[in-house]
Design an enzyme around this catalytic site. Structure first.
Site, PDB file in Angstrom:
ATOM      1  N   ASP A   1       2.827  -4.259   8.281  1.00  0.00           N
ATOM      2  CA  ASP A   1       1.336  -3.409   7.961  1.00  0.00           C
ATOM      3  C   ASP A   1       0.511  -4.566   8.387  1.00  0.00           C
ATOM      4  O   ASP A   1       0.197  -5.238   7.411  1.00  0.00           O
ATOM      5  CB  ASP A   1       1.488  -2.921   6.519  1.00  0.00           C
ATOM      6  CG  ASP A   1       0.127  -2.169   6.242  1.00  0.00           C
ATOM      7  OD1 ASP A   1      -0.735  -2.204   7.239  1.00  0.00           O
ATOM      8  OD2 ASP A   1       0.085  -1.582   4.970  1.00  0.00           O
TER       9      ASP A   1
ATOM     10  N   CYS B   1      -4.544   1.585  -4.322  1.00  0.00           N
ATOM     11  CA  CYS B   1      -3.050   2.155  -3.694  1.00  0.00           C
ATOM     12  C   CYS B   1      -1.957   1.479  -4.137  1.00  0.00           C
ATOM     13  O   CYS B   1      -0.757   2.029  -4.071  1.00  0.00           O
ATOM     14  CB  CYS B   1      -3.282   2.681  -2.377  1.00  0.00           C
ATOM     15  SG  CYS B   1      -4.634   3.843  -1.959  1.00  0.00           S
TER      16      CYS B   1
ATOM     17  N   LYS C   1     -10.870  -0.017  10.493  1.00  0.00           N
ATOM     18  CA  LYS C   1     -10.810  -0.984   9.703  1.00  0.00           C
ATOM     19  C   LYS C   1     -11.246  -2.203  10.503  1.00  0.00           C
ATOM     20  O   LYS C   1     -11.585  -3.411  10.115  1.00  0.00           O
ATOM     21  CB  LYS C   1      -9.658  -1.457   8.892  1.00  0.00           C
ATOM     22  CG  LYS C   1      -9.443  -0.416   8.009  1.00  0.00           C
ATOM     23  CD  LYS C   1      -8.174  -0.868   6.976  1.00  0.00           C
ATOM     24  CE  LYS C   1      -7.507   0.327   6.239  1.00  0.00           C
ATOM     25  NZ  LYS C   1      -8.265   0.853   5.087  1.00  0.00           N
TER      26      LYS C   1
ATOM     27  N   HIS D   1       0.917  -1.150  -0.020  1.00  0.00           N
ATOM     28  CA  HIS D   1       0.097   0.017  -0.133  1.00  0.00           C
ATOM     29  C   HIS D   1       0.805   1.338  -0.075  1.00  0.00           C
ATOM     30  O   HIS D   1       1.965   1.222   0.566  1.00  0.00           O
ATOM     31  CB  HIS D   1      -1.031  -0.132   1.358  1.00  0.00           C
ATOM     32  CG  HIS D   1      -2.019   0.729   1.159  1.00  0.00           C
ATOM     33  ND1 HIS D   1      -1.700   2.305   1.795  1.00  0.00           N
ATOM     34  CD2 HIS D   1      -3.231   0.830   1.233  1.00  0.00           C
ATOM     35  CE1 HIS D   1      -2.932   2.914   1.730  1.00  0.00           C
ATOM     36  NE2 HIS D   1      -3.817   2.087   1.383  1.00  0.00           N
TER      37      HIS D   1
END
Lengths: 149, 410
Positions: free
Chosen positions: B199, B363, B225, B122
């Site tokens: 991540d 992204c 999220k 990302h």
């Protein structure tokens, strides 16, 4: 002309046709041509718009890139419509088109096949698709006028 | 296993919400998730019953909210199997990743050092490191992905060498949804003394996270999220690494003492990274969110989503005009395209049927070069999605054609 352009089937066909067979769909990259890159910040439309403008006349137009049905077909139709016009005439067409897409008052007679986008604002998030390529032409015209001054 | 119809009752957004005159089917959970009532109550409760600042207020309300804020840290720590002092609250995963790149990378990397990553990252994960490269002369190298776009231990082994100082990768790719072998990659990286930055934006909400077991050095995620509020995220770091990292933002609450000559004595982690008044209500909301997830049990959530994904793939595979890029990935992300239809047109058609998905390159622009397609549609599930949602989605997919996409405008 109004009855023909009132038929949704016809309007849909216009968009499909310009999406599947876009006109002026190449960049000449020759002397006298100016180019602008229009990359949407909010979606994936990514277009390169080109025009050859000499003495206030749009002699040629072109575009390439990756874009959706609405962005591709609107740019294709506009590229045909403003070719051979003076920049002043072209801006008048474009301003009427932008007014239509924004649901403001506009002159239907100027827009020919662009009438196909008169209901594009039904999908609010697609207005930018219907204007991204056209705004590229505006930038090129404004640039040419600046250089001319 | 939880009863999904009971679970759905906890979410106001899942009660009779309409879109384009159809009941909403929300399949954009990779972007953000809906909130259960308990999270909403925690956020609004702060403003209705406390509304005071944390730290150093010499009155009861401030003392009380300071304790609650620190209790949120403890809850998150427990959720990740970390220590509370290893949990830094940030504004989100993006801020966490920037803090690590600028605060740790800039301090420790030198010319010629290598940052190892993948083409599936990302932008928030990789762009800060591009800037670190500019400033330090370090270089970025990429681990080759498998043909399917997966990160394999074998390829990590091939890509590692002694100049690699940092390994940055997503535990679950946000485009393809493969669960990466985090623990094995971390072990290999540690053998060479590299620091692992993981991540967890698409992992922590969907898979049980035990940072001690994974042994990653840094792990980040965003609250929104995983049923929490927007505006808050987490940076987990092993404590000695946090102490060895510089803050990116300086200001009140992060310094113990300073003088007019410019001498600053910073507090210890995590406080030194939390200058300024934080999103207090969001921390309380995040606490409610992790408690909600723990009640459902993360292993149940992962199993439920895997089952839903299998069910969806089985049905979607019958549609000849669909191209699915990640049928094998176990998490609830489906990356696909409709033949001869631009991704955004297809997503707009699904919108017209009340179905929320995302078109784009998500992204991860470099990965798109790897997949040989410039755009995909992503449908992403969460534990509150149902087989009925999948059925509605599949039915709508059957009708995606260029004609129908253009037809939306008339």
């Amino acid at each position: 002309m109004s009855s023909y352009f009132d038929d949704p089937m016809v309007l849909r066909q216009i968009i499909m046709d310009h999406y599947e067979y876009p006109r002026n769909h190449e960049l000449k990259k020759q002397e006298g041509y100016a180019e602008v890159h229009m990359a949407s910040e909010s979606c994936i439309d990514d277009l390169f718009i080109e025009a050859k403008i000499k003495d206030g006349i749009i002699e040629d137009t072109g575009f390439e890139g990756t874009a959706c049905t609405i962005a591709t077909s609107s740019t294709s139709i506009m590229s045909e419509l403003i070719k051979g016009k003076t920049t002043k005439e072209a801006l008048e067409i474009i301003n009427n088109y932008l007014a239509m897409v924004d649901e403001r008052e506009y002159d239907e007679d100027m827009l020919e096949e662009l009438i196909a986008f008169k209901t594009v604002s039904k999908q609010a998030n697609r207005i930018k698709c219907a204007t991204i390529g056209i705004k590229g032409f505006v930038q090129l015209i404004e640039e040419s006028e600046k250089n001319h001054e | 296993m939880f009863d999904v119809s009971e679970v759905r009752k906890d979410f106001p957004m899942l009660q009779n919400k309409m879109m384009q005159n159809h009941p909403l089917v929300y399949l954009d959970n990779g972007a953000t998730t809906f909130k259960p009532q308990s999270v909403i109550d925690a956020v609004t409760g702060y403003y209705t019953t406390t509304s005071c600042n944390i730290h150093r207020g010499d009155y009861d309300l401030s003392f009380q909210i300071s304790s609650e804020y620190e209790n949120a840290r403890k809850s998150v720590a427990q959720f990740l199997n970390a220590e509370a002092k290893e949990i830094v609250f940030t504004s989100g995963a993006t801020a966490s990743l920037n803090q690590i790149a600028y605060g740790y990378g800039l301090k420790h990397l030198q010319k010629g050092d290598v940052i190892l990553t993948t083409e599936a990252e990302h932008a928030s994960s990789i762009l800060p490191w591009f800037k670190v490269v500019e400033q330090t002369g370090a270089v970025i190298e990429y681990i080759e992905l498998t043909e399917k776009g997966e990160l394999s231990v074998e390829n990590v082994r091939k890509a590692l060498h002694e100049k690699v100082k940092v390994v940055v990768f997503a535990a679950v790719s946000n485009v393809l949804g493969f669960k990466n072998p985090v623990k094995e990659i971390t072990r290999l990286a540690h053998e060479l003394g590299a620091v692992v930055v993981c991540d967890g934006a698409q992992w922590v909400p969907h898979v049980k996270t035990d940072v001690k077991d994974l042994d990653v050095d840094f792990m980040v995620f965003s609250a929104h999220k995983c049923c929490g509020p927007t505006g808050i995220g987490v940076l987990y770091g092993k404590y000695d690494l946090l102490e060895d990292m510089e803050p990116v933002v300086y200001g009140g609450g992060a310094n113990a003492r300073f003088d007019a000559c410019g001498n600053i004595l910073l507090k210890h982690a995590p406080a030194k990274f939390e200058a300024g008044t934080p999103a207090i209500e969001a921390a309380l909301g995040l606490k409610a969110a992790v408690e909600y997830l723990q009640k459902l049990d993360m292993d149940n959530i992962e199993a439920y989503e895997a089952d839903l994904k299998r069910y969806a793939i089985e049905k979607l595979k019958e549609l000849d005009h669909l191209m699915i890029y990640n049928a094998e990935a176990s998490t609830g992300i489906i990356a696909f395209n409709v033949k001869d239809v631009f991704a955004q047109d297809a997503a707009s058609y699904l919108n017209s049927q009340g179905i929320a998905v995302r078109a784009g390159n998500h992204c991860a622009k470099i990965l798109v070069q790897h997949l040989k397609t410039s755009e995909t549609i992503r449908a992403s599930f969460y534990f509150y999605n149902t087989k009925e949602d999948v059925d509605r989605f599949v039915e709508a997919c059957k009708n995606i054609t260029v004609e129908n996409c253009v037809g939306l405008f008339f």
